[in-house]
Design an enzyme around this catalytic site. Structure first.
Site, PDB file in Angstrom:
ATOM      1  N   TYR A 170     -11.831  19.062 -15.972  1.00  0.00           N
ATOM      2  CA  TYR A 170     -12.519  17.665 -16.298  1.00  0.00           C
ATOM      3  C   TYR A 170     -13.656  17.656 -15.099  1.00  0.00           C
ATOM      4  O   TYR A 170     -13.748  18.017 -14.123  1.00  0.00           O
ATOM      5  CB  TYR A 170     -11.417  16.795 -15.778  1.00  0.00           C
ATOM      6  CG  TYR A 170     -11.714  15.155 -15.842  1.00  0.00           C
ATOM      7  CD1 TYR A 170     -11.945  14.705 -17.195  1.00  0.00           C
ATOM      8  CD2 TYR A 170     -11.829  14.405 -14.781  1.00  0.00           C
ATOM      9  CE1 TYR A 170     -12.211  13.246 -17.333  1.00  0.00           C
ATOM     10  CE2 TYR A 170     -12.375  13.183 -14.872  1.00  0.00           C
ATOM     11  CZ  TYR A 170     -12.667  12.636 -16.322  1.00  0.00           C
ATOM     12  OH  TYR A 170     -12.781  11.263 -16.089  1.00  0.00           O
ATOM     13  N   LYS A 172      -4.767   7.745 -19.662  1.00  0.00           N
ATOM     14  CA  LYS A 172      -4.919   8.174 -21.100  1.00  0.00           C
ATOM     15  C   LYS A 172      -3.719   8.189 -21.767  1.00  0.00           C
ATOM     16  O   LYS A 172      -3.312   6.861 -22.228  1.00  0.00           O
ATOM     17  CB  LYS A 172      -5.402   9.653 -20.955  1.00  0.00           C
ATOM     18  CG  LYS A 172      -6.575   9.771 -19.858  1.00  0.00           C
ATOM     19  CD  LYS A 172      -7.822   9.370 -20.367  1.00  0.00           C
ATOM     20  CE  LYS A 172      -8.889   9.486 -19.341  1.00  0.00           C
ATOM     21  NZ  LYS A 172      -9.181  10.790 -18.612  1.00  0.00           N
ATOM     22  N   ARG A 218       1.000  -1.112   0.110  1.00  0.00           N
ATOM     23  CA  ARG A 218      -0.032   0.005   0.128  1.00  0.00           C
ATOM     24  C   ARG A 218       0.870   1.310   0.139  1.00  0.00           C
ATOM     25  O   ARG A 218       0.392   2.427  -0.375  1.00  0.00           O
ATOM     26  CB  ARG A 218      -0.720   0.073   1.162  1.00  0.00           C
ATOM     27  CG  ARG A 218      -1.812   1.307   1.277  1.00  0.00           C
ATOM     28  CD  ARG A 218      -3.092   1.076   2.066  1.00  0.00           C
ATOM     29  NE  ARG A 218      -3.254   0.188   3.186  1.00  0.00           N
ATOM     30  CZ  ARG A 218      -2.581   0.491   4.486  1.00  0.00           C
ATOM     31  NH1 ARG A 218      -2.028   1.585   4.505  1.00  0.00           N
ATOM     32  NH2 ARG A 218      -2.627  -0.279   5.355  1.00  0.00           N
ATOM     33  N   ASP A 269      -3.120  19.975 -14.305  1.00  0.00           N
ATOM     34  CA  ASP A 269      -3.326  18.943 -14.847  1.00  0.00           C
ATOM     35  C   ASP A 269      -2.889  18.824 -16.446  1.00  0.00           C
ATOM     36  O   ASP A 269      -3.444  19.556 -17.082  1.00  0.00           O
ATOM     37  CB  ASP A 269      -4.936  18.580 -14.783  1.00  0.00           C
ATOM     38  CG  ASP A 269      -5.359  17.255 -15.373  1.00  0.00           C
ATOM     39  OD1 ASP A 269      -4.655  16.599 -16.188  1.00  0.00           O
ATOM     40  OD2 ASP A 269      -6.402  16.880 -15.008  1.00  0.00           O
TER      41      ASP A 269
HETATM   42  C1  LIG Z   1      -9.452  11.392 -17.686  1.00  0.00           C
HETATM   43  C2  LIG Z   1      -8.992  12.550 -16.962  1.00  0.00           C
HETATM   44  C3  LIG Z   1      -9.007  12.684 -15.367  1.00  0.00           C
HETATM   45  C4  LIG Z   1      -9.341  11.314 -14.658  1.00  0.00           C
HETATM   46  O1  LIG Z   1      -8.617  10.332 -14.521  1.00  0.00           O
HETATM   47  P1  LIG Z   1      -9.080   8.877 -14.256  1.00  0.00           P
HETATM   48  O2  LIG Z   1      -7.842   8.023 -14.662  1.00  0.00           O
HETATM   49  O3  LIG Z   1     -10.063   8.510 -15.209  1.00  0.00           O
HETATM   50  O4  LIG Z   1      -9.599   8.873 -12.865  1.00  0.00           O
HETATM   51  C5  LIG Z   1      -8.460  13.741 -15.117  1.00  0.00           C
HETATM   52  N1  LIG Z   1      -7.886  14.822 -15.715  1.00  0.00           N
HETATM   53  C6  LIG Z   1      -8.234  14.752 -17.054  1.00  0.00           C
HETATM   54  C7  LIG Z   1      -7.849  16.056 -18.079  1.00  0.00           C
HETATM   55  C8  LIG Z   1      -8.660  13.700 -17.823  1.00  0.00           C
HETATM   56  O5  LIG Z   1      -8.559  13.443 -19.026  1.00  0.00           O
END
Ligand SMILES: *Cc1c(COP(=O)(O)O)cnc(C)c1O
Length: 413
Positions: A132, A229, A79, A204
């Site tokens: 997001y 992604k 963890r 982000d």
């Molecule tokens: C998909 C996404 C997230 C969240 O990510 P997860 O892995 O689905 O929790 C956050 N910010 C952006 C810009 C995203 O495209």
């Protein structure tokens, strides 16, 4: 040597926070392939192992205690840290030139752990309306319940963001380019203002990836990715990362190791393997998205194309200044509205119609079923998201094939 002793001897193991001997001038391509792996290639293996053990044992109690207290590198319990997860962390840390890195089960875990680890009641966050969907829900529904004030500004109104920061700001949270309308915010300029007011700056960087943009080099303190992604790139593993200033990342790591939103080793391995081709995939996706955006701009059925690489993009100059490439994401609005979207999408053959992005396959869909599924049509309109919009994540296919596919799908729309 007894077999039992041999089990407990391993070469100076990598540990949370320690980055590989790659310098700031090592190229992205070399880092994507090699960074983070050296210490884990045990017994001459040329691939990082998937280390599934929940716990690591110690014959010597003093060493065990020192590792447990963080005084010595090593692993205690999965963890907290795990060798495969550590290799993934070190690779992304090298690509973002970060002092320190930690990882999470998903991108949303990275984002929410950062907020709940760094903020306390009475503090104030400044961000934008176009973050997001999940992040936006944290701002609207969850942070206020813990007594944290959130000011959400017009995403591209830099003056408004600066005014809100000046009113008091503990954390400035940026996302650029945004989802799904690809708005761009000037990271360096806003970081200077936020730092003047004592705020931490987090970005982000999911859409841009470290190949196209390094927020830390532009003055941010923290950078976040949904590794689900582009970093993984194959739509088969979820994960999140937080990179940046050591003391801040440590604080979030300590919260995450207790609340348990840990990245699992199988996913870490898949993400690590995906990242080895990150530079190649992003190069192709940048190129494909640019070609497609230029082609779409000329189509009579298309009302608007959102892509930071287009000269027509309202923040193209900022994008050109802070990005090395404009990314694989674009969106475009059909003049025929949502009815046209419902006709065109099923005709596309080289596209998954799914709520994902950043994969080797082209993926797309309308915001009404993807990024902004939780909003009403009126709310989407208020956010400047037309019902005819299609979010398009260019894959690595041949771009002429993608354009031919769009051409046949748009016919008659
Ligand atoms: C998909 C996404 C997230 C969240 O990510 P997860 O892995 O689905 O929790 C956050 N910010 C952006 C810009 C995203 O495209």
């Amino acid at each position: 040597m007894h077999l039992l002793e041999a089990c407990y001897i391993y070469p100076d193991p990598p540990h949370y926070g320690k980055l590989p001997p790659m310098t700031n001038t090592t190229s992205m391509a070399t880092k994507a392939v090699w960074a983070g792996e050296q210490d884990l290639l045990l017994t001459g293996a040329t691939t990082v192992p998937i280390s599934l053990g929940v716990a690591h044992g110690y014959a010597d109690v003093d060493t065990w205690r020192e590792v447990a207290l963080g005084e010595k590198p090593g692993y205690i319990y999965a963890r907290n840290t795990n060798p495969t997860v550590a290799a993934f962390e070190q690779k992304i840390g090298a690509l973002e030139n970060a002092e320190s890195v930690t990882s999470f089960a998903t991108g949303m875990a990275a984002i929410s752990n950062m907020f709940f680890a760094l903020l306390k009641p009475g503090q104030r966050v400044v961000s934008a309306k176009d973050t997001y969907g999940g992040t936006n829900l944290l701002f609207l529904h969850f942070l206020p319940r813990w007594g944290i004030e959130v000011a959400l500004c017009d995403t591209t109104d830099v003056a408004e963001i600066e005014r809100e920061v000046a009113k008091g700001c503990d954390l400035l949270y940026l996302e650029t380019p945004t989802n799904p309308t690809l708005k761009v915010q000037p990271i360096a300029q806003l970081a200077v203002v936020a730092h003047r007011h004592g705020a931490v700056v987090a970005v982000d960087n999911t859409f841009a990836t470290p190949i196209n943009q390094n927020p830390l080099a532009l003055g941010a303190d923290l950078v976040i990715h949904s590794a689900t992604k582009f970093l993984g790139g194959h739509a088969d593993a979820m994960g999140g990362v937080l990179c940046g200033k050591r003391d801040l990342v440590q604080q979030v790591f300590h919260f995450r190791e207790i609340n348990g939103a840990t990245l699992d080793p199988m996913s870490a391995y898949l993400l690590l393997r995906g990242m080895k081709t990150l530079h190649l995939r992003i190069r192709q996706q940048n190129e494909n998205a640019m070609h497609i955006a230029r082609w779409l701009e000329k189509q009579p059925q298309v009302a608007v194309v959102n892509y930071p690489g287009l000269e027509s993009h309202p923040q193209h100059d900022i994008a050109a200044e802070q990005m090395r490439g404009f990314g694989g994401m674009l969106s475009f609005a059909l003049k025929g509205g949502f009815e046209a979207v419902k006709q065109v999408l099923p005709r596309l053959q080289l596209m998954h119609r799914a709520a994902n992005l950043g994969a080797v396959e082209t993926v797309g869909g309308p915001p009404a079923t993807t990024s902004h599924v939780e909003c009403s049509a009126e709310e989407r309109a208020a956010m400047g998201i037309p019902e005819g919009l299609i979010r398009y994540s260019a894959g690595i296919e041949d771009v002429d094939d993608l354009i031919a596919d769009l051409d046949q799908a748009l016919g008659g729309a």
